[in-house]
Design an enzyme around this catalytic site. Sequence first.
Site, PDB file in Angstrom:
ATOM      1  N   ASP A  31       0.836  -1.212   0.000  1.00 22.81           N
ATOM      2  CA  ASP A  31       0.000   0.000   0.000  1.00 22.81           C
ATOM      3  C   ASP A  31       0.864   1.253   0.000  1.00 22.81           C
ATOM      4  OD1 ASP A  31       0.767   0.293   2.816  1.00 22.81           O
ATOM      5  OD2 ASP A  31      -0.598  -1.408   3.131  1.00 22.81           O
ATOM      6  N   ASP A 100       0.473   5.046 -13.737  1.00 21.78           N
ATOM      7  CA  ASP A 100       0.122   4.171 -14.853  1.00 21.78           C
ATOM      8  C   ASP A 100      -1.331   4.496 -15.239  1.00 21.78           C
ATOM      9  OD1 ASP A 100      -0.018   1.920 -16.546  1.00 21.78           O
ATOM     10  OD2 ASP A 100       1.209   0.747 -15.167  1.00 21.78           O
ATOM     11  N   ASP A 201      -0.729   2.660 -20.631  1.00 17.77           N
ATOM     12  CA  ASP A 201      -0.939   1.242 -20.890  1.00 17.77           C
ATOM     13  C   ASP A 201      -1.489   1.050 -22.314  1.00 17.77           C
ATOM     14  OD1 ASP A 201      -1.105  -1.438 -19.438  1.00 17.77           O
ATOM     15  OD2 ASP A 201      -3.118  -1.306 -20.291  1.00 17.77           O
ATOM     16  N   GLU A 260       3.361   2.499 -23.612  1.00 20.18           N
ATOM     17  CA  GLU A 260       3.578   1.066 -23.845  1.00 20.18           C
ATOM     18  C   GLU A 260       2.940   0.713 -25.178  1.00 20.18           C
ATOM     19  OE1 GLU A 260       2.521  -3.290 -21.939  1.00 20.18           O
ATOM     20  OE2 GLU A 260       0.993  -1.758 -22.092  1.00 20.18           O
ATOM     21  N   HIS A 320       6.545  -6.155 -14.869  1.00 23.23           N
ATOM     22  CA  HIS A 320       5.576  -7.002 -14.163  1.00 23.23           C
ATOM     23  C   HIS A 320       4.873  -7.994 -15.093  1.00 23.23           C
ATOM     24  CE1 HIS A 320       3.329  -3.983 -16.177  1.00 23.23           C
ATOM     25  NE2 HIS A 320       2.190  -4.581 -15.884  1.00 23.23           N
ATOM     26  N   ASP A 321       5.253  -8.021 -16.351  1.00 28.29           N
ATOM     27  CA  ASP A 321       4.582  -8.910 -17.307  1.00 28.29           C
ATOM     28  C   ASP A 321       5.476 -10.057 -17.778  1.00 28.29           C
ATOM     29  OD1 ASP A 321       2.178  -7.492 -17.381  1.00 28.29           O
ATOM     30  OD2 ASP A 321       2.886  -6.151 -18.971  1.00 28.29           O
TER      31      ASP A 321
HETATM   32  C1  NOJ Z   1      -0.240  -4.134 -20.277  1.00 30.36           C
HETATM   33  C2  NOJ Z   1       0.078  -4.280 -18.836  1.00 30.36           C
HETATM   34  O1  NOJ Z   1       1.471  -4.134 -18.663  1.00 30.36           O
HETATM   35  C3  NOJ Z   1      -0.446  -5.625 -18.412  1.00 30.36           C
HETATM   36  O2  NOJ Z   1      -0.033  -5.953 -17.096  1.00 30.36           O
HETATM   37  C4  NOJ Z   1      -1.942  -5.616 -18.523  1.00 30.36           C
HETATM   38  O3  NOJ Z   1      -2.446  -6.899 -18.244  1.00 30.36           O
HETATM   39  C5  NOJ Z   1      -2.390  -5.208 -19.925  1.00 30.36           C
HETATM   40  N1  NOJ Z   1      -1.665  -4.094 -20.427  1.00 30.36           N
HETATM   41  C6  NOJ Z   1      -3.855  -4.854 -19.932  1.00 30.36           C
HETATM   42  O4  NOJ Z   1      -4.062  -3.634 -19.282  1.00 30.36           O
HETATM   43 CA    CA Z   2      -1.842  -3.278   2.985  1.00 35.29          CA
END
Ligand code: NOJ
Ligand code: CA
Length: 532
Positions: A31, A100, A201, A260, A320-321
């Site tokens: 958080d 983001d 995004d 992105e 994170h992907d």
């Molecule tokens: C790209 C993001 O990096 C990913 O984590 C997400 O699942 C997709 N866009 C959809 O928002």
């Molecule tokens: Ca927490």
Amino acid sequence: MSKEYLWWRDGVIYQIYPRSFADSNDDGIGDLHGLIGKLDYLAELGVDGIWLSPINPSPDKDFGYDVANYKDIDPKYGTLADYDLLIAEAHKRNIHVIMDLVLNHSSDQHPWFVESRKSKDNPYRDWYIWQDPKNGKVPNNWQSIFGGKAWEFDEKTGQYFYHMFVKEQPDLNWRNAAVRKELLSVFNFWADRGTDGFRLDVFNEYFKDAQFRDNPTKIGRRAFDAQEHLYDTNQPEMMGVVHDIRAILDSYPERYAVGETFMTTMEKAAYYSGEGKLHATFDFSFLWNKWDPGSFLKSIQKWESAISADSWPNYVLNNHDNKRSATRFKAPEDDERLKVAAGMQLTLRGTPFLYAGEEIGMRDIKVKRSEIQDPVGKHYWPINVGRDGCRSPMQWSKDINAGFSKGKPWLKVHPNYITRNVEVQAEDPKSLFNFYRKLLKLRRETPALHRGSFMSLNFDPKRVLGYLRQDGDQTVLVALNFGKRKVRLALGNSLRRRQWELLLSNKRVTSPSVANGWLALEGDEVCILRQK
Ligand code: NOJ
Ligand code: CA
């Protein structure tokens, strides 16, 4: 481009997945207060900006990437007041904050979509992409990247709505002027609160073909890959929005936007950045490269030549992907290979984006089927286990749950946290963490390493990568040995007679000898020299 130090261009940006960073109230989810408590750590590491994966209210079908309110903070992360505090505390430490923004789609729980699906004549109907069935079936052949068709049938109103991601993430209709106005106002909302930048995004998906034509087919593993995404991505209308976004940001002092791009080429990604456009767009090729200097050099040269003179590259080894680099490169536990990766990423011409935990060499966790959280893993298991692996809690110490939370973390902690954590590495002068700190400090103090030109010393490297960074009368030579064995880098005629002093190495403390124009490197060595 200006000569002054510019945080997003000359500095280093650190991505935080807030859910997994630091939990202040022990509910198992990171958080804002947890994060505020770690700002001193980030300042000590030496980053110039943090990018937070989404913290807007979200039902978490895609963990924040399904937004139910663009102008608020999810209570699990805190309040708007906590966000204001985060900005103030970050700014005190010279850390910029990037938010983001997920504006291609919203959550199906967003009040706009709740309204939209009520009836065909609802004022919000046209805020999303609705189509009649075609011959009793889906409107066209478009697929969802998260699996299955991109069209979901709505029994009540007899039409389909479009979703590029899961069905709980309906795509917004950017062709509707009211939608466009409302979504653009989101930038003002957060910029007014002092937000320094935005990560957009999948922004190149905002528009879809107005005629809903079928994508041409090709050979591919999944149904989604068996199409050329001609009509569901990169539509020409996007550039108008890019200009609008830039105009909004330019009405504030020193704001930044990085986009992105998704399912596209490097050239196309480059096309969206520059004067009057976004400040930068991501290139992700480092995420696909094998541990081989030749493939990295190719990516660098391609990216350098794709990008225009008024634009700026960036480099990403982790996010994170994707599987973490330590896991992808099968890095030995001594972390020397990871030092070489860091040595490269932090000395290239372009903004390095680090991902929380990269600085201590975190590895992916292995999730069992029953533990999967990510919708991608749920759909594609076992072919694709999804993205939970790289999202495990940050490893702060050897305390319970790696010091992330006293409650049960939403995703398990990597069992190696007992030995691999910030506390242990901070005390060890030879640790990866301390190497990152030294590199970040060196980068900050050395103008050639931010804005300097890039010149490769290799043609087709097999084991060692060498390059020069040059700015004014400052020349820096970077030599990276990708292998365990000793190797020599040829400096060539123009460099052999110059005098070099050591700036940083993981293998030596005094300047190396350059005998007959050869620079001899130890195995896994990062060697950074400056011309005297
Ligand atoms: C790209 C993001 O990096 C990913 O984590 C997400 O699942 C997709 N866009 C959809 O928002
Ligand atoms: Ca927490």
